[in-house]
Design a protein around this motif. Structure first.
Motif, PDB file in Angstrom:
ATOM      1  N   ALA A   1       9.161   5.310  -5.340  1.00 59.62           N
ATOM      2  CA  ALA A   1       8.458   5.823  -6.523  1.00 59.62           C
ATOM      3  C   ALA A   1       7.629   4.725  -7.187  1.00 59.62           C
ATOM      4  O   ALA A   1       6.505   4.979  -7.642  1.00 59.62           O
ATOM      5  N   ILE A   2       8.148   3.515  -7.225  1.00 60.89           N
ATOM      6  CA  ILE A   2       7.390   2.395  -7.796  1.00 60.89           C
ATOM      7  C   ILE A   2       6.146   2.121  -6.970  1.00 60.89           C
ATOM      8  O   ILE A   2       5.051   1.953  -7.510  1.00 60.89           O
ATOM      9  N   VAL A   3       6.301   2.095  -5.655  1.00 59.25           N
ATOM     10  CA  VAL A   3       5.147   1.853  -4.779  1.00 59.25           C
ATOM     11  C   VAL A   3       4.108   2.950  -4.963  1.00 59.25           C
ATOM     12  O   VAL A   3       2.915   2.674  -5.111  1.00 59.25           O
ATOM     13  N   LYS A   4       4.554   4.189  -4.978  1.00 63.96           N
ATOM     14  CA  LYS A   4       3.611   5.311  -5.130  1.00 63.96           C
ATOM     15  C   LYS A   4       2.854   5.226  -6.454  1.00 63.96           C
ATOM     16  O   LYS A   4       1.662   5.498  -6.514  1.00 63.96           O
TER      17      LYS A   4
ATOM     18  N   LEU B   1      10.584  -5.438  -5.512  1.00 66.46           N
ATOM     19  CA  LEU B   1       9.175  -5.299  -5.149  1.00 66.46           C
ATOM     20  C   LEU B   1       8.379  -6.324  -5.943  1.00 66.46           C
ATOM     21  O   LEU B   1       8.471  -6.352  -7.166  1.00 66.46           O
ATOM     22  N   SER B   2       7.613  -7.144  -5.242  1.00 63.80           N
ATOM     23  CA  SER B   2       6.775  -8.138  -5.910  1.00 63.80           C
ATOM     24  C   SER B   2       5.330  -7.873  -5.523  1.00 63.80           C
ATOM     25  O   SER B   2       5.028  -7.639  -4.353  1.00 63.80           O
TER      26      SER B   2
ATOM     27  N   TRP C   1       1.859  -6.550  -1.452  1.00 70.02           N
ATOM     28  CA  TRP C   1       3.209  -6.233  -1.925  1.00 70.02           C
ATOM     29  C   TRP C   1       4.227  -6.896  -1.017  1.00 70.02           C
ATOM     30  O   TRP C   1       4.044  -6.954   0.201  1.00 70.02           O
ATOM     31  N   LEU C   2       5.314  -7.381  -1.601  1.00 69.34           N
ATOM     32  CA  LEU C   2       6.444  -7.897  -0.839  1.00 69.34           C
ATOM     33  C   LEU C   2       7.654  -7.064  -1.240  1.00 69.34           C
ATOM     34  O   LEU C   2       8.030  -7.034  -2.408  1.00 69.34           O
ATOM     35  N   LEU C   3       8.223  -6.354  -0.265  1.00 66.82           N
ATOM     36  CA  LEU C   3       9.394  -5.538  -0.513  1.00 66.82           C
ATOM     37  C   LEU C   3      10.572  -6.217   0.170  1.00 66.82           C
ATOM     38  O   LEU C   3      10.521  -6.491   1.361  1.00 66.82           O
ATOM     39  N   GLU C   4      11.591  -6.536  -0.613  1.00 69.74           N
ATOM     40  CA  GLU C   4      12.743  -7.234  -0.033  1.00 69.74           C
ATOM     41  C   GLU C   4      14.043  -6.631  -0.515  1.00 69.74           C
ATOM     42  O   GLU C   4      14.085  -5.926  -1.519  1.00 69.74           O
ATOM     43  N   GLY C   5      15.101  -6.939   0.228  1.00 70.71           N
ATOM     44  CA  GLY C   5      16.434  -6.455  -0.092  1.00 70.71           C
ATOM     45  C   GLY C   5      17.004  -7.176  -1.293  1.00 70.71           C
ATOM     46  O   GLY C   5      16.307  -7.920  -1.984  1.00 70.71           O
ATOM     47  N   PRO C   6      18.278  -6.992  -1.526  1.00 70.83           N
ATOM     48  CA  PRO C   6      18.887  -7.519  -2.742  1.00 70.83           C
ATOM     49  C   PRO C   6      18.995  -9.039  -2.777  1.00 70.83           C
ATOM     50  O   PRO C   6      19.171  -9.614  -3.822  1.00 70.83           O
TER      51      PRO C   6
END
Length: 188
Positions: free
Chosen positions: A73-76, A183-184, A144-149
């Motif tokens: 949802a954030i990406v969208k 998300l960065s 965008w950089l999407l990473e785990g916890p």
């Protein structure tokens, strides 16, 4: 042992252990079948009363360790057509596979072969040098950089190349966090 250790460092995700419940049930049934009829009724009822609520509770989204829908949802909401995206680690790409509409219009610049083509959850990525070149030559000003916890100190070479290229040519413009996902947004 895994349950104990996982309280300090996650070695498995509980919702995946649920897949072993049918096998455990068959094993328990095989053992109970050897007992006289009246002996196994009470343990069977007790197991059903104890295990079923735990099974149902574990499958609720609020009990998952990550919120994939929230990240999508954030990406969208925040991404623009033509933005690029990098996944840290490659298996986090499964979010885009699960919610393709949210990631439509983003270019995955590290991806050489899709997960479907590679036969895995992460796909196949370019070698580290090529990833660095692709990030540096990206026609977009936003990545965008999407990473785990958690970001482990010893990243695989492809992931190290992603982080290094972003640090060289971009600045961090925003950070969004949902349960288990960071998300960065980086801008040139």
């Amino acid at each position: 042992m895994l349950l104990l250790v996982s309280q300090f460092h996650p070695f498995y995700t509980g919702r995946y252990v649920i897949g072993s419940l049918p096998a455990m049930t068959l094993l328990a049934a095989a053992g109970l079948a050897r007992l006289p009829y009246r002996t196994w009724i009470a343990p069977l009822v007790a197991m059903a009363v104890i295990v079923e609520p735990l099974h149902v509770a574990q499958r609720r989204p609020e009990n998952w360790w990550d919120d994939l829908r929230g990240a999508a949802a954030i990406v969208k909401r925040e991404a623009r057509p033509g933005d690029a995206i990098l996944f840290l680690t490659a298996d986090r790409r499964s979010i885009a596979e699960a919610y393709p509409e949210a990631f439509r219009g983003l270019r995955d610049i590290a991806l050489r072969r899709t997960p479907a083509e590679a036969g895995n959850f992460g796909g196949a990525e370019f070698d580290p040098a090529e990833i660095g070149r692709r990030v540096a030559r990206a026609s977009t000003t936003r990545v965008w950089l999407l990473e785990g916890p958690w970001r482990t100190p010893s990243l695989v070479p492809q992931d190290r190349a992603k982080v290094d290229a972003l640090q060289r040519g971009f600045r961090q413009a925003g950070v969004w966090r949902v349960r288990g996902v960071t998300l960065s947004l980086f801008q040139r």
